[in-house]
Design an enzyme around this catalytic site. Structure first.
Site, PDB file in Angstrom:
ATOM      1  N   ARG A 190      30.705  47.914 -36.728  1.00 18.95           N
ATOM      2  CA  ARG A 190      31.274  48.363 -37.996  1.00 18.95           C
ATOM      3  C   ARG A 190      32.644  47.730 -38.189  1.00 18.95           C
ATOM      4  O   ARG A 190      33.444  47.669 -37.264  1.00 18.95           O
ATOM      5  CB  ARG A 190      31.427  49.867 -37.992  1.00 18.95           C
ATOM      6  CG  ARG A 190      31.890  50.397 -39.348  1.00 18.95           C
ATOM      7  CD  ARG A 190      31.559  51.831 -39.429  1.00 18.95           C
ATOM      8  NE  ARG A 190      31.865  52.423 -40.707  1.00 18.95           N
ATOM      9  CZ  ARG A 190      31.409  53.614 -41.045  1.00 18.95           C
ATOM     10  NH1 ARG A 190      30.638  54.288 -40.230  1.00 18.95           N
ATOM     11  NH2 ARG A 190      31.714  54.131 -42.210  1.00 18.95           N
TER      12      ARG A 190
ATOM     13  N   GLU B 276      19.830  51.822 -47.731  1.00 18.60           N
ATOM     14  CA  GLU B 276      20.462  50.536 -47.399  1.00 18.60           C
ATOM     15  C   GLU B 276      20.017  50.112 -46.020  1.00 18.60           C
ATOM     16  O   GLU B 276      19.830  50.963 -45.145  1.00 18.60           O
ATOM     17  CB  GLU B 276      21.992  50.688 -47.359  1.00 18.60           C
ATOM     18  CG  GLU B 276      22.657  50.592 -48.706  1.00 18.60           C
ATOM     19  CD  GLU B 276      24.174  50.783 -48.611  1.00 18.60           C
ATOM     20  OE1 GLU B 276      24.708  50.923 -47.496  1.00 18.60           O
ATOM     21  OE2 GLU B 276      24.809  50.823 -49.661  1.00 18.60           O
TER      22      GLU B 276
ATOM     23  N   ARG C  69      30.925  63.533 -40.117  1.00 16.33           N
ATOM     24  CA  ARG C  69      29.499  63.211 -40.094  1.00 16.33           C
ATOM     25  C   ARG C  69      28.833  64.208 -41.034  1.00 16.33           C
ATOM     26  O   ARG C  69      28.850  65.403 -40.781  1.00 16.33           O
ATOM     27  CB  ARG C  69      28.966  63.387 -38.668  1.00 16.33           C
ATOM     28  CG  ARG C  69      27.559  62.881 -38.467  1.00 16.33           C
ATOM     29  CD  ARG C  69      27.097  63.131 -37.050  1.00 16.33           C
ATOM     30  NE  ARG C  69      27.780  62.305 -36.062  1.00 16.33           N
ATOM     31  CZ  ARG C  69      27.514  61.015 -35.841  1.00 16.33           C
ATOM     32  NH1 ARG C  69      26.588  60.401 -36.558  1.00 16.33           N
ATOM     33  NH2 ARG C  69      28.165  60.341 -34.929  1.00 16.33           N
TER      34      ARG C  69
ATOM     35  N   LYS D 201      20.684  58.664 -41.625  1.00 17.59           N
ATOM     36  CA  LYS D 201      20.062  57.454 -41.068  1.00 17.59           C
ATOM     37  C   LYS D 201      18.609  57.734 -40.714  1.00 17.59           C
ATOM     38  O   LYS D 201      18.263  58.841 -40.306  1.00 17.59           O
ATOM     39  CB  LYS D 201      20.859  56.910 -39.882  1.00 17.59           C
ATOM     40  CG  LYS D 201      21.109  57.881 -38.788  1.00 17.59           C
ATOM     41  CD  LYS D 201      22.160  57.352 -37.821  1.00 17.59           C
ATOM     42  CE  LYS D 201      22.436  58.402 -36.782  1.00 17.59           C
ATOM     43  NZ  LYS D 201      23.608  58.218 -35.996  1.00 17.59           N
TER      44      LYS D 201
ATOM     45  N   LYS E 191      20.198  49.308 -42.340  1.00 23.85           N
ATOM     46  CA  LYS E 191      21.158  49.732 -41.310  1.00 23.85           C
ATOM     47  C   LYS E 191      21.262  48.578 -40.316  1.00 23.85           C
ATOM     48  O   LYS E 191      20.413  48.403 -39.454  1.00 23.85           O
ATOM     49  CB  LYS E 191      20.689  51.005 -40.615  1.00 23.85           C
ATOM     50  CG  LYS E 191      21.677  51.508 -39.581  1.00 23.85           C
ATOM     51  CD  LYS E 191      21.211  52.823 -38.974  1.00 23.85           C
ATOM     52  CE  LYS E 191      22.287  53.464 -38.115  1.00 23.85           C
ATOM     53  NZ  LYS E 191      22.826  52.598 -37.084  1.00 23.85           N
TER      54      LYS E 191
HETATM   55  P1  AMP Z   1      25.049  55.441 -35.792  1.00 25.07           P
HETATM   56  O1  AMP Z   1      25.996  54.519 -35.052  1.00 25.07           O
HETATM   57  O2  AMP Z   1      23.645  55.386 -35.267  1.00 25.07           O
HETATM   58  O3  AMP Z   1      25.606  56.829 -35.963  1.00 25.07           O
HETATM   59  O4  AMP Z   1      24.927  54.869 -37.272  1.00 25.07           O
HETATM   60  C1  AMP Z   1      26.022  54.743 -38.106  1.00 25.07           C
HETATM   61  C2  AMP Z   1      26.509  53.305 -38.085  1.00 25.07           C
HETATM   62  O5  AMP Z   1      25.588  52.444 -38.728  1.00 25.07           O
HETATM   63  C3  AMP Z   1      27.773  53.095 -38.884  1.00 25.07           C
HETATM   64  O6  AMP Z   1      28.916  53.452 -38.161  1.00 25.07           O
HETATM   65  C4  AMP Z   1      27.738  51.617 -39.193  1.00 25.07           C
HETATM   66  O7  AMP Z   1      28.370  50.914 -38.139  1.00 25.07           O
HETATM   67  C5  AMP Z   1      26.265  51.252 -39.135  1.00 25.07           C
HETATM   68  N1  AMP Z   1      25.702  50.774 -40.416  1.00 25.07           N
HETATM   69  C6  AMP Z   1      24.927  49.680 -40.526  1.00 25.07           C
HETATM   70  N2  AMP Z   1      24.537  49.500 -41.796  1.00 25.07           N
HETATM   71  C7  AMP Z   1      25.096  50.491 -42.532  1.00 25.07           C
HETATM   72  C8  AMP Z   1      25.057  50.838 -43.913  1.00 25.07           C
HETATM   73  N3  AMP Z   1      24.374  50.118 -44.802  1.00 25.07           N
HETATM   74  N4  AMP Z   1      25.769  51.938 -44.286  1.00 25.07           N
HETATM   75  C9  AMP Z   1      26.449  52.681 -43.395  1.00 25.07           C
HETATM   76  N5  AMP Z   1      26.517  52.391 -42.078  1.00 25.07           N
HETATM   77  C10 AMP Z   1      25.839  51.313 -41.646  1.00 25.07           C
END
Ligand code: AMP
Length: 487
Positions: free
Chosen positions: A258, A251, A421, A427, A253
């Site tokens: 969020r 998906e 997590r 990611k 990102k």
């Molecule tokens: P990180 O902040 O780098 O740990 O990445 C996780 C964050 O990516 C999540 O908390 C979401 O805010 C964001 N995010 C954006 N797109 C998505 C998606 N398609 N699925 C899950 N999280 C997403």
């Protein structure tokens, strides 16, 4: 329990930084409290009166007000207490000393209980409108009048949010497990209820009153934020695919904020941030759009709110969302910094909690209740089964203004792991954006009406290059216009 006894525990906690020791002090304390007292004590230990997300008011007592109450209760002039505070830098010590040196005979011989202290502070917090400051000071003065020096010390620290015992929610959960299940190793039972219903006081009370069975019956509920699931990270597509069983859904990102969006039984839309703050007021446009786009009597959906360029529709960097954090003039911010929300999960629908359902099922449910609009869309997703497909989709995501992709497992155990997590979501980011390596000459062949900040002038420009073979100007891209202000 008398507040005096509670203070003895606080003293014990204050002098230790060793976690195991803290947990055993907490466990001993918890076992001595009634369930109602336990609920209040857990909030006080964290220096709060209720979880932030409830949106209930904070205490709102400043240093000056606290010193005023101490002065009234002790008969020591406020100026003297202010000097003392400057010298000591700790309101707790000032309160303790003030009560030791107090110049007024104690009029009230009442012994404070935990409940007295909690209820008085809660009453002070709820006071609003004209005269509320004075009411808060009077309530505090009343507490200090009944307090011994050590009680005054901790009351003052709670009031100003300077408890600093080094206790976090997880330490309290450990203490509860130790107190009611005999060992802190059983924290996961309590923690998984807390992840669905992050109200420490409520969870403590259920643990004490109903034990394991009671905790297992706790369900997510619209209006109560769920602690968000988080993603692990890997930097190679083949490793990612191997980790999730060879195939998955990638998906986009999105790079924004969020948002966990709830529709409650009384049809209210509430938006919670990743840190469970209620951010509904920042996004009236999202609230309205969700009402139109998402079907369901009650639901909890998750997505990412992203700023978009009003002229080109392109996604903007997440820093632009800062403009939504202002208290006033949200209407203007809404116009100047329009947003979209890209939904990617559904955790609850019409009375049913969906956390245990595998991700493909949750996504299917999400798709069945969302009607795409100008503001609400589904996160762009693609089934991927080899590295090339994944790499290609990630590059496409970056090109479209995203940070990369989140690859999600399709397996039956790909449940929504609230607060964790894990490897069900991985990611994969491109840490740099592709940039132009050289300059190019382009010709402006069109322009778009500006909107928002750029209304009354041009928004984006359409630019082209000349193709000599066809003798035509072929359009290349839209260009955002940077506004310069001249004095
Ligand atoms: P990180 O902040 O780098 O740990 O990445 C996780 C964050 O990516 C999540 O908390 C979401 O805010 C964001 N995010 C954006 N797109 C998505 C998606 N398609 N699925 C899950 N999280 C997403």
């Amino acid at each position: 329990m008398l507040f005096k006894e509670f203070c003895e525990y606080l003293k014990g906690l204050e002098v230790t930084s060793e976690r195991l020791r803290m947990i055993s002090i907490l466990a001993k304390l918890f076992k001595e409290l009634s369930p109602e007292e336990l609920q209040k004590a857990t909030y006080l230990l964290l220096g709060e009166l209720w979880p932030d997300w409830t949106g209930y008011p904070e205490l709102g007592v400043a240093e000056k007000m606290c010193l005023e109450a101490l002065s009234r209760a002790s008969g020591i002039p406020k100026s003297e207490l202010e000097k003392m505070f400057k010298r000591l830098g700790d309101i707790g010590r000032v309160a303790e000393l003030a009560m030791q040196k107090k110049r007024l005979a104690a009029l009230v011989a009442q012994q404070l209980t935990i409940t007295d202290v909690y209820d008085s502070l809660a009453k002070a917090a709820r006071a609003t409108g004209p005269g509320s400051q004075d009411l808060k000071i009077r309530i505090l003065t009343g507490l200090f009048l009944s307090a011994s020096p050590i009680e005054a010390k901790y009351i003052a620290r709670i009031v100003l949010g300077t408890m600093r015992l080094g206790i976090q929610e997880m330490t309290i959960l450990d203490g509860l497990a130790q107190a009611f299940f005999g060992t802190k190793e059983k924290r996961p039972i309590i923690e998984s209820a807390f992840n669905k219903y992050p109200d420490i006081g409520f969870i403590a009370r259920i643990t004490a009153e109903k034990g394991e069975d009671g905790l297992k019956q706790i369900r997510a509920k619209p209006g109560v934020p769920i602690r968000p699931m988080l993603a692990e990270r890997l930097s190679s597509p083949s490793e990612i695919l191997m980790k999730i069983g060879g195939e998955g859904i990638a998906e986009y990102k999105y790079d924004g904020e969020r948002a966990q969006i709830h529709k409650t039984e009384n049809e209210k839309i509430i938006i919670y941030s990743r840190r469970l703050e209620n951010i509904t007021n920042q996004y009236p446009d999202v609230v309205k759009a969700i009402k139109e786009a998402v079907q369901g009597e009650t639901f909890i959906v998750e997505g990412e709110i992203v700023c978009v360029d009003p002229d080109t529709g392109e996604l903007r960097p997440f820093q632009e969302l800062m403009h939504r954090k202002r208290k006033y003039d949200i209407a203007r911010a809404m116009q100047e910094y329009p947003v979209k929300v890209f939904l990617f999960d559904c955790l609850y629908l019409n009375g049913e909690e969906l956390l245990e359902k595998p991700y493909p099922k949750r996504r299917e449910i999400l798709e069945s209740i969302v009607k795409t609009t100008d503001i609400v869309e589904l996160a762009k997703a693609k089934f991927v089964k080899n590295s090339d497909e994944l790499e290609e989709f990630m590059l496409k995501a970056v090109e479209d203004g995203c940070e990369g992709v989140v690859v999600k497992s399709l397996s039956n155990d790909a449940i929504y792991e609230a607060g964790a997590r894990g490897w069900k979501w991985i990611k994969y980011k491109r840490d740099y954006k592709s940039e132009m390596m050289d300059t190019v000459d382009l010709v402006v062949v069109g322009a778009f009406h500006g909107r928002g900040r750029r209304s009354g002038t041009y928004g984006a420009l359409l630019v082209a290059t000349y193709n000599p073979q066809r003798d035509m100007f072929e359009s290349v891209c839209k260009l955002g216009v940077v506004l310069l202000t001249h004095n």
